[in-house]
Every structure is written in C-alpha cells, then in structure tokens.
Motif scaffolding. Structure first.
Motif, PDB file in Angstrom:
ATOM      1  N   VAL A 157       0.777  -1.447   0.001  1.00 54.03           N
ATOM      2  CA  VAL A 157      -0.041  -0.104   0.005  1.00 54.03           C
ATOM      3  C   VAL A 157       0.898   1.238  -0.040  1.00 54.03           C
ATOM      4  N   MET A 158       1.863   1.296   0.701  1.00 49.35           N
ATOM      5  CA  MET A 158       2.919   2.403   0.589  1.00 49.35           C
ATOM      6  C   MET A 158       3.377   2.598  -0.640  1.00 49.35           C
ATOM      7  N   ILE A 159       3.784   1.633  -1.362  1.00 50.57           N
ATOM      8  CA  ILE A 159       4.099   1.772  -2.776  1.00 50.57           C
ATOM      9  C   ILE A 159       3.224   2.295  -3.819  1.00 50.57           C
ATOM     10  N   ILE A 160       1.879   1.793  -3.623  1.00 46.13           N
ATOM     11  CA  ILE A 160       0.837   2.333  -4.341  1.00 46.13           C
ATOM     12  C   ILE A 160       0.523   3.740  -3.991  1.00 46.13           C
ATOM     13  N   ALA A 161       0.845   4.023  -2.822  1.00 49.06           N
ATOM     14  CA  ALA A 161       0.522   5.567  -2.227  1.00 49.06           C
ATOM     15  C   ALA A 161       1.573   6.492  -3.077  1.00 49.06           C
ATOM     16  N   MET A 162       2.696   5.897  -3.166  1.00 49.43           N
ATOM     17  CA  MET A 162       3.797   6.724  -3.785  1.00 49.43           C
ATOM     18  C   MET A 162       3.508   6.909  -5.258  1.00 49.43           C
ATOM     19  N   ILE A 163       2.931   5.767  -5.893  1.00 48.73           N
ATOM     20  CA  ILE A 163       2.575   6.021  -7.221  1.00 48.73           C
ATOM     21  C   ILE A 163       1.523   6.955  -7.489  1.00 48.73           C
ATOM     22  N   ALA A 164       0.569   6.836  -6.520  1.00 45.66           N
ATOM     23  CA  ALA A 164      -0.727   7.790  -6.506  1.00 45.66           C
ATOM     24  C   ALA A 164      -0.111   9.205  -6.323  1.00 45.66           C
ATOM     25  N   ALA A 165       0.985   9.491  -5.494  1.00 44.51           N
ATOM     26  CA  ALA A 165       1.343  10.723  -5.095  1.00 44.51           C
ATOM     27  C   ALA A 165       2.027  11.284  -6.545  1.00 44.51           C
ATOM     28  N   LYS A 166       2.499  10.320  -7.255  1.00 43.33           N
ATOM     29  CA  LYS A 166       3.185  10.815  -8.654  1.00 43.33           C
ATOM     30  C   LYS A 166       2.019  11.169  -9.620  1.00 43.33           C
ATOM     31  N   VAL A 167       1.137  10.479  -9.594  1.00 42.92           N
ATOM     32  CA  VAL A 167       0.217  10.639 -10.657  1.00 42.92           C
ATOM     33  C   VAL A 167      -0.900  11.822 -10.200  1.00 42.92           C
ATOM     34  N   LEU A 168      -1.353  11.709  -9.125  1.00 39.43           N
ATOM     35  CA  LEU A 168      -2.351  12.939  -8.795  1.00 39.43           C
ATOM     36  C   LEU A 168      -1.528  14.360  -8.206  1.00 39.43           C
ATOM     37  N   LEU A 169      -0.558  13.962  -7.489  1.00 36.49           N
ATOM     38  CA  LEU A 169       0.149  15.405  -7.197  1.00 36.49           C
ATOM     39  C   LEU A 169       1.166  15.803  -7.882  1.00 36.49           C
ATOM     40  N   LYS A 170       1.441  14.993  -8.826  1.00 34.18           N
ATOM     41  CA  LYS A 170       2.604  15.052  -9.874  1.00 34.18           C
ATOM     42  C   LYS A 170       4.022  15.283  -9.398  1.00 34.18           C
ATOM     43  N   ILE A 194       6.575  13.241  -5.860  1.00 34.70           N
ATOM     44  CA  ILE A 194       6.768  12.333  -4.562  1.00 34.70           C
ATOM     45  C   ILE A 194       7.751  13.133  -3.710  1.00 34.70           C
ATOM     46  N   SER A 195       7.197  13.695  -2.412  1.00 36.13           N
ATOM     47  CA  SER A 195       8.149  14.394  -1.611  1.00 36.13           C
ATOM     48  C   SER A 195       9.150  13.477  -1.294  1.00 36.13           C
ATOM     49  N   LEU A 196      10.288  14.211  -0.782  1.00 33.53           N
ATOM     50  CA  LEU A 196      11.445  13.479  -0.105  1.00 33.53           C
ATOM     51  C   LEU A 196      11.164  12.708   1.373  1.00 33.53           C
ATOM     52  N   MET A 197      10.289  13.060   1.862  1.00 33.30           N
ATOM     53  CA  MET A 197       9.756  12.588   3.074  1.00 33.30           C
ATOM     54  C   MET A 197       9.036  11.387   2.695  1.00 33.30           C
ATOM     55  N   MET A 198       8.165  11.366   1.575  1.00 36.16           N
ATOM     56  CA  MET A 198       7.509   9.996   1.561  1.00 36.16           C
ATOM     57  C   MET A 198       8.652   8.925   0.867  1.00 36.16           C
ATOM     58  N   TRP A 199       9.620   9.475   0.011  1.00 40.90           N
ATOM     59  CA  TRP A 199      10.615   8.375  -0.701  1.00 40.90           C
ATOM     60  C   TRP A 199      11.619   7.811   0.650  1.00 40.90           C
ATOM     61  N   ILE A 200      11.595   8.726   1.732  1.00 38.78           N
ATOM     62  CA  ILE A 200      12.599   8.092   3.061  1.00 38.78           C
ATOM     63  C   ILE A 200      11.705   6.967   3.824  1.00 38.78           C
ATOM     64  N   LYS A 236      20.420  26.817   8.791  1.00 37.69           N
ATOM     65  CA  LYS A 236      19.886  26.615   7.491  1.00 37.69           C
ATOM     66  C   LYS A 236      18.728  25.912   7.762  1.00 37.69           C
ATOM     67  N   PRO A 237      17.672  26.506   7.694  1.00 43.75           N
ATOM     68  CA  PRO A 237      16.292  25.873   7.754  1.00 43.75           C
ATOM     69  C   PRO A 237      15.850  24.954   6.780  1.00 43.75           C
ATOM     70  N   PHE A 238      16.148  23.795   7.028  1.00 48.68           N
ATOM     71  CA  PHE A 238      16.176  22.586   6.086  1.00 48.68           C
ATOM     72  C   PHE A 238      14.488  22.397   5.813  1.00 48.68           C
ATOM     73  N   ILE A 239      13.595  22.768   6.770  1.00 49.72           N
ATOM     74  CA  ILE A 239      12.431  22.366   6.738  1.00 49.72           C
ATOM     75  C   ILE A 239      11.753  23.372   5.137  1.00 49.72           C
ATOM     76  N   ARG A 240      12.538  24.457   5.149  1.00 49.17           N
ATOM     77  CA  ARG A 240      11.786  25.281   3.826  1.00 49.17           C
ATOM     78  C   ARG A 240      12.092  24.625   2.662  1.00 49.17           C
ATOM     79  N   ASN A 241      12.857  23.531   2.543  1.00 46.10           N
ATOM     80  CA  ASN A 241      12.958  22.852   1.189  1.00 46.10           C
ATOM     81  C   ASN A 241      11.543  21.881   1.102  1.00 46.10           C
ATOM     82  N   VAL A 242      11.192  21.434   1.963  1.00 43.55           N
ATOM     83  CA  VAL A 242      10.124  20.393   2.122  1.00 43.55           C
ATOM     84  C   VAL A 242       8.734  21.239   2.212  1.00 43.55           C
ATOM     85  N   MET A 243       8.645  22.397   2.713  1.00 45.80           N
ATOM     86  CA  MET A 243       7.230  22.805   3.238  1.00 45.80           C
ATOM     87  C   MET A 243       7.080  24.242   2.185  1.00 45.80           C
TER      88      MET A 243
END
Length: 193
Positions: A36-49, A51-57, A101-108
């Motif tokens: 299901v996590m792999i399916i969610a990652m595919i869904a993120a790519k299809v629906l949201l265009k 895949i976030s770094l957090m999701m990859w990790i 260096k506020p790394f959170i900026r890169n994600v959010m």
C-alpha cells in the motif's frame, strides 16, 4: 482537491495497516502495508505530480524494516521504523538549526505563503523538537504496550498529534507572512496620493 489527495495518500496506508492487523495479524498486515505504501507513492506521482522526499524516505524504511519483520518473523523491526524515521527528521532539522539553515523550508515552502526567514528558522527548530518527541513516544509505546495498541497509537495518537502541532504553527506563519510585493507597492502608491 490536492489537499484531499495528500491526506488520503498519507493517512490511507496507516488506516489499511490498522484494519489489516485486526484481520490478518501483524506479519500479513506488514506485507500489505509495504504494498500500500508503494501504491501511495505511485498515487502521489500521478495525482500530485511529485513524490516528496519525506515519502521516499518513509517508503524506503517501510520496505526495509517490513521485509526484515517478515523475514525474521520479528515485529520489532516494523516497530523501530517510526523511531528511526522520526530520529532522522529530528537530527536533520536540528542540525539545520545549528548550521542556521532551515532545511524544513525545502520541504514545506511550496505549501506556504512567502514568510520571513525567521519564521523558517523557528519552524525548523520546533519541528525538530517535535520529531524528537515522536521518536521517544514511539519507543515508549511499542516497548510498553502490545502490538495492537502500538498500531492504534499510530492512527489515533500520532496522526492527531501531528495535525494539532501543525495547527499550532499557524500563529507563527501568520505573524511572519510577507505581503505580496505588488500589493505592497500598490498600497504605498495609494498612501502617497
């Protein structure tokens, strides 16, 4: 609509893991969770265009620790996964705070209005501490309660805590939100007239 997709992609796998554990036990639920996590990652790519770094990790850790759980028939591995994930995020963000260096900026940043740098630094530090808290809480729960309680906590404790913590950041965001440059220029022009 993207926010609804994002919520389903993030929460859906946990809900399915919770239900699957109740129906088929932790080892089969872990296998289902991995798929299901792999399916969610595919869904993120299809629906949201994207895949976030957090999701990859997260997906990477689910596959690694889920595989170890199934192979060794030891649920400890899947229970450690959130601790490791939260710890990785905490170390990264707190290191970013130390390095200024506020790394959170890169994600959010894409999901927020333009904000002053101080807001990103504060959010970086706050989220770093929050992830430390989550790592410690996960350790406490899985070491002191049964598997069903731990899985329920993922859904009914950790997700609401994350939501409430995110909402608690709204005053900070609003305080340091920068106005649109064009709107500011127009306001200045009207004041001059």
């Amino acid at each position: 609509m993207n926010q609804l997709y994002k919520l389903l992609i993030e929460a859906g796998p946990l809900v399915i893991f919770f239900v699957a554990n109740a129906q088929v036990g932790i080892f089969n639920a872990t296998a289902i969770f991995m798929v299901v996590m792999i399916i969610a990652m595919i869904a993120a790519k299809v629906l949201l265009k994207e895949i976030s770094l957090m999701m990859w990790i997260s997906v990477g850790l689910v596959v690694i620790f889920g595989s170890a759980t199934i192979y060794f028939e030891d649920e400890t591995f899947i229970k450690l996964k959130p601790t490791i994930l939260y710890s990785m995020f905490a170390v990264t963000l707190l290191l970013g705070t130390a390095l200024k260096k506020p790394f959170i900026r890169n994600v959010m940043e894409a999901g927020f209005p333009p904000m002053e740098d101080i807001a990103w630094h504060k959010m970086n530090f706050r989220w770093g501490l929050f992830f430390v808290f989550c790592a410690l809480l996960n350790e406490y729960v899985w070491r002191n309660y049964d598997t069903d309680t731990w899985i329920a906590a993922k859904l009914w404790l950790f997700m609401p805590l994350s939501f409430v913590f995110a909402l608690a950041q709204l005053p900070l965001i609003m305080k340091y939100q920068m106005g649109e440059p064009e709107a500011d220029a127009e306001t200045d022009q009207n004041s001059a007239d």
